[in-house]
Write an enzyme that holds these catalytic residues in place. Structure first.
Site, short mmCIF file in Angstrom:
data_model
loop_
_atom_site.label_atom_id
_atom_site.label_comp_id
_atom_site.label_asym_id
_atom_site.label_seq_id
_atom_site.Cartn_x
_atom_site.Cartn_y
_atom_site.Cartn_z
N ASP A 15 47.66 6.25 62.44
CA ASP A 15 48.05 7.64 62.61
C ASP A 15 48.20 8.30 61.24
O ASP A 15 47.90 7.69 60.21
CB ASP A 15 49.33 7.76 63.45
CG ASP A 15 50.53 7.06 62.83
OD1 ASP A 15 50.51 6.78 61.61
OD2 ASP A 15 51.49 6.82 63.56
N ALA A 16 48.71 9.51 61.22
CA ALA A 16 48.84 10.25 59.96
C ALA A 16 49.80 9.58 58.97
O ALA A 16 49.75 9.86 57.78
CB ALA A 16 49.31 11.68 60.25
#
Length: 145
Positions: A15-16
Site C-alpha cells: 500500500d502507500a
C-alpha cells in the site's frame, strides 16, 4: 518435511505506506506449497492432467508484524497432515532482517476432487500418496494459540 522458498515483497504488493497487503500472503503460501509438492515428487500441472484437483476448503492466517516493500522473505512450508481425501499445509513467513523474524503464520486445507468438483480419494498407488506417506508430518508446525 519443510521447505523454505524465498520471496521478495514487490512494490505492487504494498500500500502507500509500503506494507504488504494481507491477501498477498495467500499467494505466497501458494508459491511455497507448489514448490513443496514438487519436492514431494509431483507438480500441480501433472495432478490436473490426471483429473485430480486440490481446491482450498479452509484457509487461515495470523499476522504478527508487517512485511514491507523490498523485504527478503522466506516462506517456510510444511506438510502438517494428509489422508487420501485431503492434505493440510502450514506456513511461516519470516524476514531475515526483521526482529522478531516471524511475520505471519498460516494454514490451508485442500480436498482431493475430480475435474467436476466431486470429492475423491487419491489412489494408494499414486506417486503423490507415496511421497506424502514418506514425508514427515509436522502436525504442530503452525500454532494459532
Amino acid at each position: 518435511m519443510t521447505l523454505d522458498v524465498p520471496i521478495r515483497v514487490r512494490y505492487a504488493e504494498t500500500d502507500a505506506m509500503g506494507v504488504a497487503y494481507h491477501g498477498h500472503y495467500f499467494t505466497w503460501f501458494e508459491v511455497a506449497r507448489v514448490e513443496l509438492m514438487r519436492a514431494l515428487g509431483l507438480r500441480y500441472r501433472d495432478l490436473e492432467a490426471e483429473g485430480i484437483y486440490l481446491p482450498v476448503v479452509e484457509c487461515r492466517a495470523q499476522f504478527l508484524s508487517a512485511a514491507r516493500y523490498d523485504a527478503a522473505l522466506q516462506i517456510r512450508t510444511a506438510l502438517m497432515a494428509a489422508t487420501r481425501a485431503k492434505i493440510v499445509f502450514g506456513y511461516e513467513v519470516r524476514d531475515a532482517e526483521a526482529s522478531p523474524p516471524l511475520l505471519a503464520r498460516g494454514q490451508t486445507t485442500h480436498a482431493f476432487t475430480s475435474r467436476q468438483g466431486r470429492a475423491t480419494r487419491l489412489p494408494q498407488t499414486h506417486p503423490l500418496w507415496q511421497g506424502m506417506r514418506q514425508a514427515a508430518y509436522l502436525p504442530e508446525f503452525v500454532s494459532f494459540a
